[in-house]
Design a protein around this motif. Structure first.
Motif, short mmCIF file in Angstrom:
data_model
loop_
_atom_site.label_atom_id
_atom_site.label_comp_id
_atom_site.label_asym_id
_atom_site.label_seq_id
_atom_site.Cartn_x
_atom_site.Cartn_y
_atom_site.Cartn_z
N UNK A 177 -12.93 5.88 -3.35
CA UNK A 177 -12.34 6.31 -4.81
C UNK A 177 -11.19 7.11 -4.45
N UNK A 178 -10.37 6.84 -5.59
CA UNK A 178 -9.02 7.46 -5.64
C UNK A 178 -8.22 7.85 -6.72
N UNK A 179 -7.34 8.48 -6.97
CA UNK A 179 -6.80 8.92 -8.24
C UNK A 179 -5.29 8.31 -8.41
N UNK A 180 -4.61 8.23 -9.55
CA UNK A 180 -3.49 7.95 -9.86
C UNK A 180 -3.37 8.46 -11.17
N UNK A 181 -1.79 8.10 -11.64
CA UNK A 181 -1.66 8.84 -13.07
C UNK A 181 -0.91 7.98 -14.02
N UNK A 182 -1.21 6.69 -14.12
CA UNK A 182 -0.64 5.62 -15.06
C UNK A 182 -1.71 4.50 -14.68
N UNK A 183 -1.77 3.71 -15.98
CA UNK A 183 -2.49 2.52 -15.72
C UNK A 183 -2.04 1.64 -14.94
N UNK A 184 -0.66 1.43 -14.84
CA UNK A 184 0.06 0.58 -13.74
C UNK A 184 -0.53 1.01 -12.26
N UNK A 185 -0.48 2.16 -12.08
CA UNK A 185 -0.76 2.84 -10.84
C UNK A 185 -2.34 2.68 -10.46
N UNK A 186 -3.16 2.84 -11.58
CA UNK A 186 -4.74 2.66 -11.25
C UNK A 186 -4.90 1.28 -11.25
N UNK A 187 -4.21 0.34 -11.54
CA UNK A 187 -4.46 -1.02 -11.38
C UNK A 187 -3.89 -1.35 -9.94
N UNK A 188 -2.79 -0.64 -9.38
CA UNK A 188 -2.20 -1.00 -8.07
C UNK A 188 -3.33 -0.47 -6.95
N UNK A 189 -4.02 0.52 -7.44
CA UNK A 189 -4.91 1.37 -6.52
C UNK A 189 -6.24 0.21 -6.25
N UNK A 190 -6.60 -0.38 -7.41
CA UNK A 190 -7.59 -1.40 -7.23
C UNK A 190 -7.08 -2.68 -6.36
N UNK A 191 -5.98 -3.04 -6.61
CA UNK A 191 -5.33 -4.02 -5.71
C UNK A 191 -5.28 -3.71 -4.25
N UNK A 192 -5.08 -2.44 -4.07
CA UNK A 192 -5.06 -2.26 -2.60
C UNK A 192 -6.53 -2.14 -1.98
N UNK A 193 -7.51 -2.20 -2.80
CA UNK A 193 -8.76 -2.12 -2.49
C UNK A 193 -9.80 -1.16 -2.84
N UNK A 194 -9.40 -0.29 -3.59
CA UNK A 194 -10.06 0.94 -3.99
C UNK A 194 -11.22 0.52 -4.87
N UNK A 195 -12.41 0.80 -4.73
CA UNK A 195 -13.43 0.48 -5.49
C UNK A 195 -13.48 1.03 -6.64
N UNK A 196 -12.93 2.25 -6.75
CA UNK A 196 -12.77 2.85 -8.19
C UNK A 196 -11.40 3.70 -8.09
#
Length: 334
Positions: A173-192
């Motif tokens: 699980x992780x955090x980010x500050x924009x819709x684009x960065x949140x999508x990037x987190x998921x692309x990197x493998x984050x489950x949420x």
């Protein structure tokens, strides 16, 4: 050769690009034609004097490097001219840095660059990849199936933690500050990935834990300069591990009772104090992950050697002032 140096500590404008003699390798050193270097927060702390370490005069800035070996010392055993290498831990303890057209590095700090990996990728992943691996494995004792939380999943260390933890089989699980960065987190493998600006962020995190049938996180990898330990401890599973590697000036409140009654542990570490052997274990593991397609260093922007001072200004704006204008590493390509 051209090199970015400082002769006195201070703001970014103390950095100058000057001509220096091409260095000759010592008996255990290799000379490397630099393909790329990258900027880290620690580089700015050394340059500013915030972290007092022995430096040379002039001192070449930069910790991370990737490039091609052009000459080797008489006692070098692992590399020969033409080999591509990457590494970190320069600038520390009196060693010269990496923002130069040619650098000399003791072979113990060098790793072979995997086939297909560019110098910009290898340099971008050097310090942050080793830091993430040390924290997760040597210090955090990460196991497959563990749950891991890390703030800032598109930052240098954060994105590395997401990828390396996921490659181990963790729930991330992780955090980010924009819709684009949140999508990037998921692309990197984050489950949420959670928007850290949400007014009910903690409630969302607890809901995720409940849906996952977990009492809390097994490992919390803290990247924030001002950690909130009371909040963190309240989200940990029994026997959980909290990893600290940032926040030199932080003085957080510490809820002792809930910490020890949950059988928690806190470990701190500084990447640059890990031995060459310890860092080589990390480097070899990272190389295997790259070859397997499980590790891709994140590059935010590339700049020239002449822009070294501006690169330090950009790093400080995001590290110290939280501007949020950078996602991934600043890479210097000479």
């Amino acid at each position: 050769m051209k090199a970015a140096v400082f002769t006195k500590t201070g703001p970014p404008n103390v950095i100058e690009v000057v001509d220096l003699p091409t260095p000759e390798p010592g008996e255990c050193e290799v000379r490397i034609e630099l393909g790329a270097a990258s900027v880290n927060p620690i580089d700015t702390y050394i340059r500013s004097g915030a972290v007092p370490l022995p430096v040379q005069n002039p001192q070449i800035i930069g910790c991370d490097f990737a490039g091609t070996v052009t000459k080797v010392g008489s006692a070098v055993e692992r590399f020969r001219p033409g080999d591509r290498v990457w590494g970190s831990n320069q600038t520390f303890f009196g060693r010269q840095g990496t923002f130069a057209e040619q650098i000399v590095v003791d072979e113990q700090w060098c790793n072979a660059t995997p086939e297909g990996e560019t110098d910009t990728e290898a340099a971008a992943g050097a310090l942050v990849g080793i830091t993430a691996h040390l924290g997760l494995h040597r210090t955090g004792q990460l196991q497959p199936g563990d749950s891991v939380f890390v703030n800032g999943g598109t930052g240098g260390v954060g994105s590395s933690v997401v990828q390396l933890a996921k490659a181990t089989g963790a729930v991330v699980a992780t955090t980010a500050g924009s819709p684009e960065k949140l999508e990037r987190c998921r692309d990197l493998g984050a489950d949420i990935a959670f928007d850290y600006r949400s007014h009910d962020l903690d409630e969302q995190i607890r809901a995720f834990l409940e849906q996952s049938e977990r009492s809390g996180f097994d490992l919390w990898y803290e990247t924030l300069r001002q950690p909130t330990l009371e909040r963190t401890i309240g989200m940990m599973a029994e026997g959980g591990r909290i990893i600290l590697m940032a926040g030199r000036d932080a003085r957080p409140e510490f809820p002792l009772g809930s910490f020890y009654t949950q059988d928690l542990s806190i470990r701190g570490f500084a990447m640059f104090k890990a031995s060459a052997d310890e860092q080589r274990v990390c480097g070899e593991a990272i190389n295997r992950l790259y070859e397997a397609g499980s590790w891709k260093p994140q590059i935010g922007t590339t700049m020239s050697l002449a822009e070294a001072a501006e690169a330090h200004r950009l790093q400080e704006a995001n590290t110290l002032e939280n501007e949020g204008t950078l996602s991934g590493k600043i890479v210097i390509v000479p």
